[in-house]
Design a protein around this motif. Structure first.
Motif, PDB file in Angstrom:
ATOM      1  N   ASN A 379       0.823  -1.210   0.000  1.00  0.00           N
ATOM      2  CA  ASN A 379       0.000   0.000   0.000  1.00  0.00           C
ATOM      3  C   ASN A 379       0.857   1.259   0.000  1.00  0.00           C
ATOM      4  OD1 ASN A 379      -2.357  -1.513   0.040  1.00  0.00           O
ATOM      5  ND2 ASN A 379      -2.574  -1.430   2.256  1.00  0.00           N
ATOM      6  N   PHE A 380       1.929   1.239   0.740  1.00  0.00           N
ATOM      7  CA  PHE A 380       2.803   2.412   0.784  1.00  0.00           C
ATOM      8  C   PHE A 380       3.519   2.617  -0.547  1.00  0.00           C
ATOM      9  CE2 PHE A 380       6.941   4.416   1.572  1.00  0.00           C
ATOM     10  CZ  PHE A 380       6.503   5.626   2.093  1.00  0.00           C
ATOM     11  N   LYS A 382       2.352   2.094  -3.364  1.00  0.00           N
ATOM     12  CA  LYS A 382       1.396   2.692  -4.307  1.00  0.00           C
ATOM     13  C   LYS A 382       1.139   4.165  -4.012  1.00  0.00           C
ATOM     14  CE  LYS A 382      -1.121  -1.679  -4.958  1.00  0.00           C
ATOM     15  NZ  LYS A 382      -2.406  -2.386  -4.721  1.00  0.00           N
ATOM     16  N   THR A 383       1.152   4.531  -2.718  1.00  0.00           N
ATOM     17  CA  THR A 383       0.721   5.887  -2.347  1.00  0.00           C
ATOM     18  C   THR A 383       1.853   6.808  -1.907  1.00  0.00           C
ATOM     19  OG1 THR A 383       0.341   5.232  -0.034  1.00  0.00           O
ATOM     20  CG2 THR A 383      -1.492   4.943  -1.582  1.00  0.00           C
ATOM     21  N   ASN A 384       2.941   6.232  -1.340  1.00  0.00           N
ATOM     22  CA  ASN A 384       4.019   7.044  -0.757  1.00  0.00           C
ATOM     23  C   ASN A 384       3.479   8.041   0.272  1.00  0.00           C
ATOM     24  OD1 ASN A 384       6.217   5.894  -2.043  1.00  0.00           O
ATOM     25  ND2 ASN A 384       6.043   7.224  -3.827  1.00  0.00           N
ATOM     26  N   ASP A 385       2.394   7.639   0.935  1.00  0.00           N
ATOM     27  CA  ASP A 385       1.729   8.502   1.910  1.00  0.00           C
ATOM     28  C   ASP A 385       2.148   8.074   3.324  1.00  0.00           C
ATOM     29  OD1 ASP A 385       0.052   9.886   3.595  1.00  0.00           O
ATOM     30  OD2 ASP A 385      -1.718   9.650   2.332  1.00  0.00           O
ATOM     31  N   LYS A 388      -0.831   7.827   5.854  1.00  0.00           N
ATOM     32  CA  LYS A 388      -1.592   6.583   5.679  1.00  0.00           C
ATOM     33  C   LYS A 388      -0.795   5.390   6.201  1.00  0.00           C
ATOM     34  CE  LYS A 388      -5.004   4.045   4.041  1.00  0.00           C
ATOM     35  NZ  LYS A 388      -4.497   2.694   4.291  1.00  0.00           N
ATOM     36  N   ASP A 392      -1.910   2.580   8.945  1.00  0.00           N
ATOM     37  CA  ASP A 392      -1.859   1.126   8.702  1.00  0.00           C
ATOM     38  C   ASP A 392      -1.095   0.411   9.800  1.00  0.00           C
ATOM     39  OD1 ASP A 392      -3.313   1.470   6.421  1.00  0.00           O
ATOM     40  OD2 ASP A 392      -1.596   1.371   5.053  1.00  0.00           O
TER      41      ASP A 392
END
Length: 795
Positions: A379-380, A382-385, A388, A392
């Motif tokens: 997930n990270f 994909k988002t580099n957020d 978020k 998680d």
């Protein structure tokens, strides 16, 4: 909760129940008083000797959550027994694992009392009507019998398709219903967790009062010829003793009540369960009052003993050991014979049956953790957020309490019920649920520790460069998995040891009861008069039998570990470590969750100067074994010493971390005096026991220079991999003395050697030292470290 003359519990029946309960409490009390004094003496001994109750491990132990933490809440249909109707209810389950049904969500939020409160100890969770009917019929001794017409009738009419039943042996049964199968599955999984924790969380307490109570129950039942694990040892002290009373009451109550019941089968069945529930309420009330009075008497008596125990502890222990020698001389031969004929031949096969389901359960927990962290990483990516990502990781902390996700792991262990079924015929009155549910509790605890360790290691890196976060996450995950593997092996060996003894001990007790037990009374004369309260012959006798069996179980477990069955680790092997050159702040000290009562281990490290260029590399020195890249072949050690050396220079700062494992038990003969040649050649630097501290001080600067050059060469090569097995296969020896030495030379540079020793060792129970090591060793090392540091500072 007494009944009227017109109800099932009229005055005569209530009087009978009270009289029977009072008689059982009266007969139980002497056992409890004796065991209370013995347990209190042991408690004082542990306090004086500063024994440690906690188990050292590699994963950090997650702190207990605050009382009242809500684990689950939802709206559902609940069958209200008082009005015989289904009602909409708001169910809340907190971390005391009881179930509260409120009239509405608003009623819960306002702090009103629940309409129904359930302690699910001893219960069974079912999701099929057929399964519930079979179980409830089994516990309804109907003298009339069952007709085909009555079989087709539902005991409780279901308003929806997906029910959940909570059956309990003496308490009121609970019925819930859901619209969707997923909601049914989630609630049944949560409810199963509640049953498991309600059953055995009480047994996890280590207070001497709990120990006294359980020992008293054991001896009370042996007096009646019952051996082995009792099915009704679930719940609190009040519930356990109430269950014992009900077990004795029920046969007579059946003959008093059942023949007079009229009407349809379901009506008779419902009336019987209502009668049992009311009787159980009476028993619990009386047992609670009796236990409270009994405990107060025992506490007062313990106060009068405390002075004698503290002043005469050495004499008490000598007296007990002398008594044990006398009893062992008589008991040893028949006990060994019983063990050789009736137990030894079956230990290996029993262990084989245990290892499969238990190990597969722990493997499933490991896989679940791995999967969840991989999803966080993906997930990270994909988002580099970062925000978020933090959410998680916070969500990961709830994984151990996600009953649906954890359920597949628990189901693996349930296979023990089938695999060990044959034991019930050979080893009588054995209750396997006890092992299954305690194992599942260990699995949940290990998952709690894994996610907590992951969060603790990763949190400092959350503000790092996002480009490097993915690599950091992966490295943290791998470290936690390796620590999990070690702790899993340690915990599973403990489970196997306890299970094997628990399964086989009743056989030995029963076999020797007729020949050895009658002889015990004559040994009373060997106890000094002042110590008769704190030394009991029956306890010493039981300890001897336990030790004989324990030795045999340890042998078969050790053999399994040597053969690497189910990824069990040998106790003298080392924990493999990966290079963490880019994770220098993520230090997880071995056994970091535990500290001694008297002294906490040092966790302070000298920080490298950040004014100039910094480079860090981890140097791993292991003994006896070269770890390859296959994770399955890597085995951790029960003991690990981590020595962190920081060297500050005027131009650069370099840090070395040397992990030295498998410390010899013979501390008095060990030395930490390395030679220059050994450092240069990469040989074991701690072999020569004849060298003294003065020589070590004189050579320190040269040795550190050589080590620094080796690290620089490794950094220059561009590798981030850990240097492993620098030494040949020779035993590394560490003297508990020579810990820190400071050498200063020149006007512009200063070399400092900062040494931190962190030692993990399993619990201090004498019976488990062969498997789990000695926690006391850590205490001694920490003491030596502190003393040596003080001496070095003075120098």
């Amino acid at each position: 909760m007494g009944g009227s003359a017109s109800g099932p519990l009229d005055d005569s029946k209530c009087a009978y129940i009270r009289g029977k309960t009072e008689a059982i409490i009266k007969n139980f009390s002497p056992h409890y008083k004796r065991q209370y004094a013995v347990a209190f003496c042991k408690h004082v001994q542990d306090e004086l000797e500063q024994h440690r109750n906690s188990q050292s491990q590699f994963l950090k132990t997650r702190p207990k959550s605050e009382a009242g933490t809500v684990l689950y809440e939802t709206e559902l249909l609940h069958f209200a027994e008082d009005v015989k109707k289904w009602k909409d209810r708001y169910v809340v389950i907190k971390n005391d694992y009881t179930v509260d049904c409120f009239e509405t969500k608003e009623a819960y939020q306002k702090g009103l009392s629940p309409k129904h409160h359930t302690v699910p100890a001893g219960g069974k969770v079912l999701t099929l009507e057929e399964d519930y009917n079979l179980l409830s019929d089994k516990h309804f001794p109907d003298p009339v019998g069952l007709s085909e017409k009555e079989t087709a009738q539902a005991f409780v009419q279901l308003p929806r398709e997906f029910p959940v039943y909570l059956w309990q042996p003496f308490a009121r049964h609970s019925y819930y219903c859901f619209q969707e199968p997923e909601a049914q599955r989630q609630f049944s999984a949560v409810l199963s967790d509640c049953v498991r924790h309600s059953n055995y969380d009480f047994l996890k307490q280590t207070t001497y009062e709990v120990e006294a109570f359980l020992e008293a129950i054991q001896f009370f039942r042996q007096e009646k010829g019952h051996y082995g694990t009792w099915e009704m040892i679930t719940g609190s002290e009040k519930e356990i003793l109430s269950n014992l009373v009900m077990e004795e009451l029920l046969p007579n109550l059946q003959t008093m009540i059942l023949p007079k019941m009229k009407g349809k089968r379901n009506d008779r069945k419902r009336a019987w369960f209502g009668f049992v529930e009311e009787a159980y309420g009476l028993v619990q009330q009386q047992v609670a009052e009796g236990l409270s009075t009994l405990k107060e008497e025992c506490r007062d008596f313990a106060k009068t003993l405390e002075g004698t125990i503290r002043s005469d502890m050495d004499q008490i222990l000598n007296s007990k050991n002398f008594l044990a020698g006398k009893i062992k001389a008589t008991v040893s031969e028949p006990a060994q014979k019983c063990c050789a004929e009736n137990i030894q031949p079956f230990l290996t096969s029993i262990l084989e049956e245990l290892m499969g389901p238990v190990s597969s359960g722990f493997t499933e927990v490991r896989s679940l953790f791995d999967k969840e962290v991989n999803e966080i990483i993906q997930n990270f990516q994909k988002t580099n957020d970062i925000t978020k990502l933090k959410e998680d990781v916070d969500q990961l902390m709830s994984l151990p309490f996600n009953s649906v996700k954890m359920e597949p792991s628990y189901l693996k262990v349930n296979l023990l019920q089938e695999l060990l079924h044959d034991l019930k015929s050979r080893f009588k009155v054995y209750h396997i649920d006890f092992v299954v549910q305690k194992t599942q509790n260990f699995m949940q605890e290990l998952m709690e520790n894994a996610v907590y360790t992951f969060e603790q290691l990763f949190s400092p890196s959350c503000q790092a460069d996002p480009v490097k976060v993915t690599t950091t996450l992966e490295k943290v995950k791998q470290r936690v998995l390796k620590q999990y593997d070690y702790d899993s092996s340690t915990v599973r060996k403990k489970i196997f040891q306890e299970a094997l003894v628990q399964i086989t001990l009743p056989t030995m007790q029963k076999t020797l009861a007729s020949t050895c037990k009658p002889e015990l009374q004559k040994y009373e004369q060997f106890i000094f008069a002042d110590y008769t309260s704190v030394i009991q012959v029956e306890n010493v006798y039981e300890e001897i039998l336990y030790q004989i069996l324990l030795e045999e179980t340890l042998k078969v477990i050790k053999e399994a570990a040597v053969l690497k069955k189910h990824n069990l680790f040998e106790d003298n092997l080392n924990l493999p470590c990966e290079s963490v050159s880019s994770l220098t702040d993520l230090k997880t000290p071995s056994g970091s969750a535990q500290t001694t009562p008297a002294k906490k281990p040092s966790t302070t490290r000298m920080e490298a100067s950040d004014t100039e260029t910094q480079s860090e590399e981890t140097l791993i020195v292991t003994e006896k074994i070269l770890w390859d890249k296959d994770h399955e072949d890597r085995k951790p050690s029960d003991k690990e010493v981590v020595i962190s050396v920081n060297m500050d220079g005027s131009q650069a700062s370099k840090s070395e971390e040397v992990v030295i494992t498998d410390i010899s038990e013979k501390w008095e003969s060990l030395s930490t005096t390395p030679t220059k040649q050994e450092f240069a050649e990469g040989n074991t630097p701690l072999e020569n026991e004849s060298m003294v501290k003065a020589d070590s001080v004189g050579d320190t600067k040269k040795k550190l220079t050589t080590r620094e050059e080796a690290v620089e060469e490794e950094v220059a090569s561009g590798t981030e991999n850990t240097l492993r097995d620098v030494s040949p296969e020779k035993e590394l020896k560490v003297h508990e003395g020579s810990v820190e030495e400071k050498v200063t030379s020149g006007k512009e540079s200063k070399v400092q050697e900062d040494v931190e020793i962190e030692l993990t060792s399993p619990p201090n129970k004498t019976a488990e030292t062969e498997i789990l090591g000695s926690a006391e060793m850590k205490i001694e090392i920490e003491k030596g470290v502190t003393e040596e540091l003080s001496q070095s500072e003075m120098k």
